[in-house]
Scaffold this active site. Structure first.
Site, PDB file in Angstrom:
ATOM      1  N   TYR A   1      98.359  23.727 113.846  1.00 19.47           N
ATOM      2  CA  TYR A   1      97.529  22.748 113.259  1.00 19.47           C
ATOM      3  C   TYR A   1      96.608  21.921 113.910  1.00 19.47           C
ATOM      4  CZ  TYR A   1      96.977  20.892 108.598  1.00 19.47           C
ATOM      5  OH  TYR A   1      96.541  20.298 107.277  1.00 19.47           O
TER       6      TYR A   1
ATOM      7  N   GLU B   1      97.767  16.026 107.556  1.00 18.86           N
ATOM      8  CA  GLU B   1      97.791  17.250 106.935  1.00 18.86           C
ATOM      9  C   GLU B   1      96.897  17.134 105.500  1.00 18.86           C
ATOM     10  OE1 GLU B   1     100.971  19.990 106.882  1.00 18.86           O
ATOM     11  OE2 GLU B   1     101.525  19.453 108.937  1.00 18.86           O
TER      12      GLU B   1
ATOM     13  N   HIS C   1     103.685   3.904 110.550  1.00 18.46           N
ATOM     14  CA  HIS C   1     103.621   4.588 109.169  1.00 18.46           C
ATOM     15  C   HIS C   1     105.102   5.041 108.413  1.00 18.46           C
ATOM     16  CE1 HIS C   1      99.736   4.963 110.392  1.00 18.46           C
ATOM     17  NE2 HIS C   1      99.459   6.287 111.149  1.00 18.46           N
TER      18      HIS C   1
ATOM     19  N   TYR D   1     100.306 -10.349 112.140  1.00 21.69           N
ATOM     20  CA  TYR D   1     101.755 -10.254 112.628  1.00 21.69           C
ATOM     21  C   TYR D   1     102.190  -9.255 113.703  1.00 21.69           C
ATOM     22  CZ  TYR D   1     102.838 -13.630 109.013  1.00 21.69           C
ATOM     23  OH  TYR D   1     102.984 -14.761 108.271  1.00 21.69           O
TER      24      TYR D   1
ATOM     25  N   CYS E   1     110.853 -19.588 106.020  1.00 21.91           N
ATOM     26  CA  CYS E   1     110.521 -18.802 105.095  1.00 21.91           C
ATOM     27  C   CYS E   1     111.340 -17.260 105.363  1.00 21.91           C
ATOM     28  CB  CYS E   1     109.294 -18.448 104.845  1.00 21.91           C
ATOM     29  SG  CYS E   1     108.552 -20.090 104.186  1.00 21.91           S
TER      30      CYS E   1
ATOM     31  N   ARG F   1     113.440 -25.324 112.297  1.00 27.23           N
ATOM     32  CA  ARG F   1     114.287 -24.329 111.524  1.00 27.23           C
ATOM     33  C   ARG F   1     114.222 -22.932 111.997  1.00 27.23           C
ATOM     34  NH1 ARG F   1     112.267 -26.387 105.769  1.00 27.23           N
ATOM     35  NH2 ARG F   1     110.221 -26.413 106.830  1.00 27.23           N
TER      36      ARG F   1
END
Length: 433
Positions: free
Chosen positions: A10, A158, A213, A253, A264, A327
C-alpha cells in the site's frame, strides 16, 4: 532524484506513483514477482483511487520500473525508501523481520558498490528502531558519511492515500541529530515545510497520531453506545462537540504535564461512567480515564522521590494557573503525599488567599491540609531558599526573578513545560519530556 522503493504494498505503491508524478525516477523493489510485473505494466497492485493512472503515466514516461533485485535498484538510484510491512507478533510486539532483511540487502549493495547513498525508513517502527538498525548494520557507513539515514513516517489513509500524499496534513522527517538534511532531499522528497526532528521523535509521532485516531474513534463509539441506551442522537452530540474549535478540536488540552483536576473533569468523568454502569453499558475508555490520571500522579510523586532531595518547594498549588481552585488539584495530592512521607515542604502560590477560600474549596484544605498556612510562603525568596527540589507546577513566578534566587544546589522538575526554565542556573528535568 533517482529513488528506489522497497516494498510495493500500500505505502510503497502509492509513494512510487506520487513521486513519479513529481518528476522523480523510481525503481520499485519487491520479493513478489507478481507485484513487480504489475508495476512494470503500469498497473496498481492494490485498489486505490487515482493510483493506477499515476502508475500508467509513469511507465509511459519512462519514470517507473520494478525489479526483484536489491543490487540493481541500489545501483541505479541515489536514495532507497523502505516501505515494507511491520506486522504484529503473537505477543503484540512489533515484527521487524522484513525491515531488517531489506535493510541488510541495501547495506550490502552500498558496501559492494562503494557508493554514497541515502537510506530512508517509511515503515512504521517503534521509537529506537532506526537507532538499533543503524547500530547493528551500518554504524560505520553513517559515521564515515557514506550513508545518510532518515526516518520519514507516512500518514496515508486507505481510500484517500494519493490525495494525502499530494496534500499532506503532516510532514515529519527524522535525522540522526535532528538537523535538516540537504536541500535536495528536503525540497525534492520530504517537502520544504516538513518538520525536522531526531529519529526517535519522528518514529513516536506516527504512533501518537494513530493512537489518537484510535482513541477518538473509541470515544465516539462509547458516547454512541451510551447515547443509544439513553435514546439520545449521539451523532448530533458529536456534531455539536466538533463545532468547538477552541477547546475540543484544538491543541489546548494536548500538552503533557499535570494530571487533570478541578471541579469539573474528575466529577463528570465519574458521573458518566457511573451512568454507563447503571444502564449496563461497558465504557472501557472512559472508565480508565481516572485510573490513568491517578497513575500519572503517582509517576510525578515517584520522580520527586527519585531526585533524592528531602527539601521540596512547590510552585503553584491550584489545579491550573491563574486560579485559586484547589478542588482535586494534583498538587494538593502531591503535597499531602510528600508531607505524609516526611519531606520538608514549602509552597508558593500568590493566587492563594486562605482567608478568602470558601465553600468546597475551603473544605479541601480543612480536610486534606489543615496546616497549609504554615507551608505557604508569601514571598518567593523565602520559598525558594538556598537549596532543594523545586516542583514548578504553575507559572506563578517571574523567570528572571527565579534566576537571581537559584543556586547549583537547586534542582527543577518542570511539570507543565514552563518556558525558559531550562536556562536557569541549576539542574533541570522535565516531567513528561
Amino acid at each position: 532524484m533517482k529513488i528506489s522503493i522497497f516494498g510495493l504494498g500500500y505505502v510503497g505503491a502509492v509513494t512510487a506513483g506520487c513521486l513519479t508524478q513529481q518528476g522523480h525516477s523510481v525503481v520499485g523493489v519487491d520479493v513478489s514477482q507478481q507485484k513487480v510485473d504489475f508495476l512494470n505494466r503500469g498497473e496498481a497492485p492494490i485498489i486505490e483511487p487515482g493510483l493506477e493512472k499515476l502508475l500508467r503515466d509513469a511507465v509511459a514516461r519512462g519514470l517507473l520500473k520494478a525489479t526483484t533485485s536489491a543490487d540493481d535498484a541500489v545501483m541505479q538510484t541515489d536514495a532507497s525508501l523502505i516501505c515494507v510491512g511491520t506486522a504484529s507478533a503473537n505477543s503484540g510486539a512489533l515484527d521487524l523481520r522484513f525491515v531488517q532483511q531489506v535493510t541488510k540487502e541495501i547495506i550490502a549493495a552500498v558496501r559492494a558498490q562503494s557508493k554514497n547513498h541515502t537510506l530512508i525508513f517509511r515503515s512504521t517502527m517503534l521509537p529506537g528502531s532506526t537507532q538499533r538498525l543503524v547500530e547493528d548494520l551500518c554504524c560505520d557507513l553513517v559515521e564515515s558519511g557514506q550513508l545518510k539515514v532518515c526516518y520519514f513516517p507516512e500518514f496515508l489513509r486507505e481510500g484517500t492515500a494519493v490525495e494525502d500524499f499530494q496534500k499532506p496534513s503532516l510532514a515529519v522527517v527524522g535525522t540522526l541529530d535532528g538537523l535538516s538534511p540537504d536541500d535536495a532531499l528536503m525540497q525534492g522528497l520530504f517537502g520544504a515545510q516538513a518538520a525536522v526532528v531526531n529519529w526517535n521523535t519522528a518514529e513516536m509521532v506516527k504512533y501518537a497520531c494513530n493512537a489518537f485516531h484510535a482513541a477518538k474513534i473509541t470515544f465516539a463509539n462509547e458516547i454512541g453506545r451510551l447515547g443509544k441506551q439513553l435514546q439520545i442522537d449521539s451523532a448530533a452530540v458529536m456534531s455539536l462537540l466538533c463545532q468547538d474549535k477552541k477547546l475540543n478540536l484544538s491543541p489546548y488540552y494536548l500538552k503533557p504535564g499535570n494530571p487533570f483536576g478541578g471541579s469539573c473533569l474528575p466529577k463528570d468523568v465519574r458521573a458518566i461512567t457511573h451512568c454507563g454502569r447503571q444502564h449496563g453499558i461497558s465504557l472501557p475508555l472512559l472508565e480508565n480515564l481516572l485510573p490513568s490520571n491517578e497513575q500519572h500522579l503517582r509517576n510525578l510523586v515517584q520522580l520527586i522521590e527519585n531526585s533524592g532531595k528531602t527539601e521540596i518547594v512547590i510552585l503553584g498549588l491550584s489545579f491550573k494557573s491563574d486560579t485559586d481552585d484547589l478542588r482535586e488539584s494534583a498538587m494538593v495530592e502531591v503535597a499531602q503525599t510528600l508531607l505524609g512521607r516526611g519531606y520538608q515542604l514549602r509552597i508558593y502560590d500568590p493566587q492563594l488567599n486562605l482567608a478568602q477560600l470558601v465553600g468546597s474549596n475551603k473544605r479541601v484544605i480543612d480536610t486534606k491540609m489543615p496546616h497549609l498556612a504554615s507551608l505557604l510562603q508569601k514571598d518567593l525568596p523565602t520559598a525558594i531558599g538556598k537549596s532543594g527540589l523545586i516542583v514548578a507546577a504553575q507559572q506563578c513566578a517571574d523567570v528572571n526573578e527565579l534566576s537571581k534566587l537559584l543556586t547549583s544546589q537547586h534542582h527543577i522538575i518542570d511539570v507543565n513545560g514552563w518556558a525558559d526554565l531550562r536556562k536557569l542556573p541549576c539542574s533541570y528535568e522535565g516531567f513528561c519530556w
